[in-house]
Motif scaffolding. Structure first.
Motif, PDB file in Angstrom:
ATOM      1  N   LEU A   1       1.265  -0.818  -0.070  1.00  0.00           N
ATOM      2  CA  LEU A   1      -0.083   0.411  -0.193  1.00  0.00           C
ATOM      3  C   LEU A   1       1.365   0.536   0.169  1.00  0.00           C
ATOM      4  O   LEU A   1       1.726   1.045   0.410  1.00  0.00           O
ATOM      5  N   ALA A   2       0.369   1.951  -0.960  1.00  0.00           N
ATOM      6  CA  ALA A   2       1.137   3.640  -0.474  1.00  0.00           C
ATOM      7  C   ALA A   2       1.668   3.819   0.868  1.00  0.00           C
ATOM      8  O   ALA A   2       0.053   3.523   1.326  1.00  0.00           O
ATOM      9  N   GLY A   3       2.493   5.021   0.572  1.00  0.00           N
ATOM     10  CA  GLY A   3       2.991   5.636   1.844  1.00  0.00           C
ATOM     11  C   GLY A   3       3.686   5.157   2.820  1.00  0.00           C
ATOM     12  O   GLY A   3       4.255   5.977   3.541  1.00  0.00           O
ATOM     13  N   ARG A   4       4.391   4.331   2.077  1.00  0.00           N
ATOM     14  CA  ARG A   4       6.401   4.286   3.045  1.00  0.00           C
ATOM     15  C   ARG A   4       6.499   5.197   2.565  1.00  0.00           C
ATOM     16  O   ARG A   4       7.038   5.755   1.130  1.00  0.00           O
ATOM     17  N   SER A   5       7.939   5.075   3.774  1.00  0.00           N
ATOM     18  CA  SER A   5       8.921   6.033   2.725  1.00  0.00           C
ATOM     19  C   SER A   5      10.153   5.581   1.799  1.00  0.00           C
ATOM     20  O   SER A   5      10.018   4.417   2.019  1.00  0.00           O
ATOM     21  N   ALA A   6      10.636   6.297   0.819  1.00  0.00           N
ATOM     22  CA  ALA A   6      11.365   6.202   0.254  1.00  0.00           C
ATOM     23  C   ALA A   6      12.466   5.323   0.555  1.00  0.00           C
ATOM     24  O   ALA A   6      12.710   4.066   0.484  1.00  0.00           O
ATOM     25  N   GLU A   7      13.353   5.778   1.520  1.00  0.00           N
ATOM     26  CA  GLU A   7      13.780   4.803   2.792  1.00  0.00           C
ATOM     27  C   GLU A   7      13.311   2.857   2.892  1.00  0.00           C
ATOM     28  O   GLU A   7      14.602   2.032   2.583  1.00  0.00           O
ATOM     29  N   ALA A   8      12.721   2.916   3.061  1.00  0.00           N
ATOM     30  CA  ALA A   8      11.946   1.933   3.765  1.00  0.00           C
ATOM     31  C   ALA A   8      11.274   1.177   2.748  1.00  0.00           C
ATOM     32  O   ALA A   8      11.912   0.185   2.072  1.00  0.00           O
ATOM     33  N   ARG A   9      10.700   1.900   1.269  1.00  0.00           N
ATOM     34  CA  ARG A   9      10.846   0.891   0.570  1.00  0.00           C
ATOM     35  C   ARG A   9      12.763   0.742   0.063  1.00  0.00           C
ATOM     36  O   ARG A   9      12.852  -1.196  -0.384  1.00  0.00           O
ATOM     37  N   GLY A  10      13.631   1.079  -0.076  1.00  0.00           N
ATOM     38  CA  GLY A  10      14.589   0.873  -0.326  1.00  0.00           C
ATOM     39  C   GLY A  10      15.981  -0.021   0.631  1.00  0.00           C
ATOM     40  O   GLY A  10      16.118  -0.929  -0.151  1.00  0.00           O
ATOM     41  N   GLU A  11      15.190  -0.366   1.640  1.00  0.00           N
ATOM     42  CA  GLU A  11      15.899  -1.454   1.897  1.00  0.00           C
ATOM     43  C   GLU A  11      14.986  -2.654   2.308  1.00  0.00           C
ATOM     44  O   GLU A  11      15.532  -3.511   2.298  1.00  0.00           O
ATOM     45  N   LEU A  12      13.893  -2.811   2.084  1.00  0.00           N
ATOM     46  CA  LEU A  12      13.678  -3.508   1.736  1.00  0.00           C
ATOM     47  C   LEU A  12      13.831  -4.387   0.055  1.00  0.00           C
ATOM     48  O   LEU A  12      14.141  -5.395   0.550  1.00  0.00           O
ATOM     49  N   SER A  13      13.989  -3.401  -0.736  1.00  0.00           N
ATOM     50  CA  SER A  13      14.817  -3.586  -1.971  1.00  0.00           C
ATOM     51  C   SER A  13      15.791  -4.585  -1.663  1.00  0.00           C
ATOM     52  O   SER A  13      16.181  -5.444  -2.154  1.00  0.00           O
ATOM     53  N   ALA A  14      16.774  -3.810  -1.031  1.00  0.00           N
ATOM     54  CA  ALA A  14      17.809  -4.010  -0.443  1.00  0.00           C
ATOM     55  C   ALA A  14      17.922  -5.771   0.326  1.00  0.00           C
ATOM     56  O   ALA A  14      19.177  -6.675  -0.135  1.00  0.00           O
ATOM     57  N   ARG A  15      17.362  -5.650   1.289  1.00  0.00           N
ATOM     58  CA  ARG A  15      17.085  -7.278   2.014  1.00  0.00           C
ATOM     59  C   ARG A  15      15.777  -8.206   0.974  1.00  0.00           C
ATOM     60  O   ARG A  15      17.537  -9.594   1.249  1.00  0.00           O
ATOM     61  N   VAL A  16      15.230  -8.153   0.255  1.00  0.00           N
ATOM     62  CA  VAL A  16      14.710  -9.276  -0.192  1.00  0.00           C
ATOM     63  C   VAL A  16      17.016  -9.682  -1.660  1.00  0.00           C
ATOM     64  O   VAL A  16      16.779 -10.457  -1.618  1.00  0.00           O
ATOM     65  N   THR A  17      17.165  -8.580  -1.752  1.00  0.00           N
ATOM     66  CA  THR A  17      18.237  -8.774  -3.111  1.00  0.00           C
ATOM     67  C   THR A  17      19.412 -10.103  -2.450  1.00  0.00           C
ATOM     68  O   THR A  17      20.081 -10.770  -2.539  1.00  0.00           O
ATOM     69  N   ASP A  18      19.656  -9.320  -0.746  1.00  0.00           N
ATOM     70  CA  ASP A  18      20.530 -10.183  -0.056  1.00  0.00           C
ATOM     71  C   ASP A  18      19.655 -11.554   0.338  1.00  0.00           C
ATOM     72  O   ASP A  18      20.436 -12.682   0.111  1.00  0.00           O
ATOM     73  N   LEU A  19      18.285 -11.999   0.050  1.00  0.00           N
ATOM     74  CA  LEU A  19      17.969 -13.225   0.537  1.00  0.00           C
ATOM     75  C   LEU A  19      18.205 -13.636  -1.207  1.00  0.00           C
ATOM     76  O   LEU A  19      18.261 -14.865  -1.133  1.00  0.00           O
ATOM     77  N   LEU A  20      18.059 -12.600  -2.179  1.00  0.00           N
ATOM     78  CA  LEU A  20      17.564 -13.699  -3.411  1.00  0.00           C
ATOM     79  C   LEU A  20      19.523 -14.573  -3.114  1.00  0.00           C
ATOM     80  O   LEU A  20      19.626 -15.959  -3.729  1.00  0.00           O
ATOM     81  N   ARG A  21      20.505 -13.249  -2.862  1.00  0.00           N
ATOM     82  CA  ARG A  21      22.163 -13.646  -3.183  1.00  0.00           C
ATOM     83  C   ARG A  21      22.017 -15.815  -1.952  1.00  0.00           C
ATOM     84  O   ARG A  21      22.984 -15.766  -2.283  1.00  0.00           O
ATOM     85  N   SER A  22      21.242 -15.254  -1.281  1.00  0.00           N
ATOM     86  CA  SER A  22      21.567 -16.956  -0.524  1.00  0.00           C
ATOM     87  C   SER A  22      20.878 -17.623  -0.979  1.00  0.00           C
ATOM     88  O   SER A  22      21.555 -19.142  -0.706  1.00  0.00           O
ATOM     89  N   HIS A  23      19.774 -16.951  -1.852  1.00  0.00           N
ATOM     90  CA  HIS A  23      19.272 -18.989  -2.543  1.00  0.00           C
ATOM     91  C   HIS A  23      19.615 -19.089  -3.619  1.00  0.00           C
ATOM     92  O   HIS A  23      19.407 -20.466  -3.566  1.00  0.00           O
ATOM     93  N   VAL A  24      20.117 -18.270  -4.246  1.00  0.00           N
ATOM     94  CA  VAL A  24      20.336 -18.786  -5.800  1.00  0.00           C
ATOM     95  C   VAL A  24      21.538 -19.214  -5.678  1.00  0.00           C
ATOM     96  O   VAL A  24      22.387 -17.941  -5.769  1.00  0.00           O
ATOM     97  N   ARG A  25      22.216 -20.017  -6.207  1.00  0.00           N
ATOM     98  CA  ARG A  25      23.568 -20.959  -5.812  1.00  0.00           C
ATOM     99  C   ARG A  25      24.064 -20.510  -7.513  1.00  0.00           C
ATOM    100  O   ARG A  25      25.274 -20.700  -7.361  1.00  0.00           O
ATOM    101  N   VAL A  26      23.969 -20.154  -8.872  1.00  0.00           N
ATOM    102  CA  VAL A  26      24.036 -20.152 -10.271  1.00  0.00           C
ATOM    103  C   VAL A  26      24.280 -18.785 -10.934  1.00  0.00           C
ATOM    104  O   VAL A  26      23.708 -17.459  -9.815  1.00  0.00           O
ATOM    105  N   PRO A  27      24.642 -18.525 -11.466  1.00  0.00           N
ATOM    106  CA  PRO A  27      24.709 -16.580 -11.675  1.00  0.00           C
ATOM    107  C   PRO A  27      23.228 -16.596 -12.421  1.00  0.00           C
ATOM    108  O   PRO A  27      22.938 -17.698 -13.156  1.00  0.00           O
ATOM    109  N   ALA A  28      23.108 -15.269 -12.348  1.00  0.00           N
ATOM    110  CA  ALA A  28      22.121 -15.045 -12.201  1.00  0.00           C
ATOM    111  C   ALA A  28      21.532 -13.430 -12.201  1.00  0.00           C
ATOM    112  O   ALA A  28      22.261 -12.266 -11.434  1.00  0.00           O
ATOM    113  N   ALA A  29      20.815 -13.272 -13.334  1.00  0.00           N
ATOM    114  CA  ALA A  29      20.244 -11.719 -12.614  1.00  0.00           C
ATOM    115  C   ALA A  29      19.532 -11.290 -12.412  1.00  0.00           C
ATOM    116  O   ALA A  29      18.187 -12.291 -12.693  1.00  0.00           O
TER     117      ALA A  29
END
Length: 116
Positions: free
Chosen positions: A67-95
């Motif tokens: 839902l709209a209304g979260r700060s850009a900082e919160a959205r950016g933190e969520l993106s970064a943390r989800v990207t870190d989770l992807l790095r831990s789950h995907v073991r092959v070269p990936a985009a």
């Protein structure tokens, strides 16, 4: 409310369910939403292509709709943390692509339909 869409390359050795469960636990740490409110759809692609195809990289695209209304900082933190989770789950070269999109509070509707 959070809707998580996970698209990934066909045949990718990736436990999307385990990844989604971790994302569901992560979301309340970053934005004001409960784990029970998270809904995820995983869509293995029929085909994929990165650039001219010569890299052989897999693709994982994650969109989290909130839902709209979260700060850009919160959205950016969520993106970064989800990207870190992807790095831990995907073991092959990936985009990877992680996108946080906002749902319009005035028009968003979610219903638990009990069926007939």
């Amino acid at each position: 409310m959070p809707q998580i869409l996970i698209d990934h390359s066909p045949g990718l050795d990736f436990d999307a369910t385990a990844f989604a469960k971790e994302v569901h636990q992560l979301i309340p740490e970053v934005i004001n939403a409960g784990t029970a409110d998270c809904k995820t759809v995983v869509r293995p692609a029929a085909t994929h292509l990165v650039g001219d195809g010569s890299s052989g990289e897999a693709v994982v695209l994650v969109e989290i709709k909130i839902l709209a209304g979260r700060s850009a900082e919160a959205r950016g933190e969520l993106s970064a943390r989800v990207t870190d989770l992807l790095r831990s789950h995907v073991r092959v070269p990936a985009a990877f692509c992680v996108e946080i999109t906002e749902l319009d509070r005035e028009t968003y509707v979610f219903v638990h339909h009990a069926g007939h």
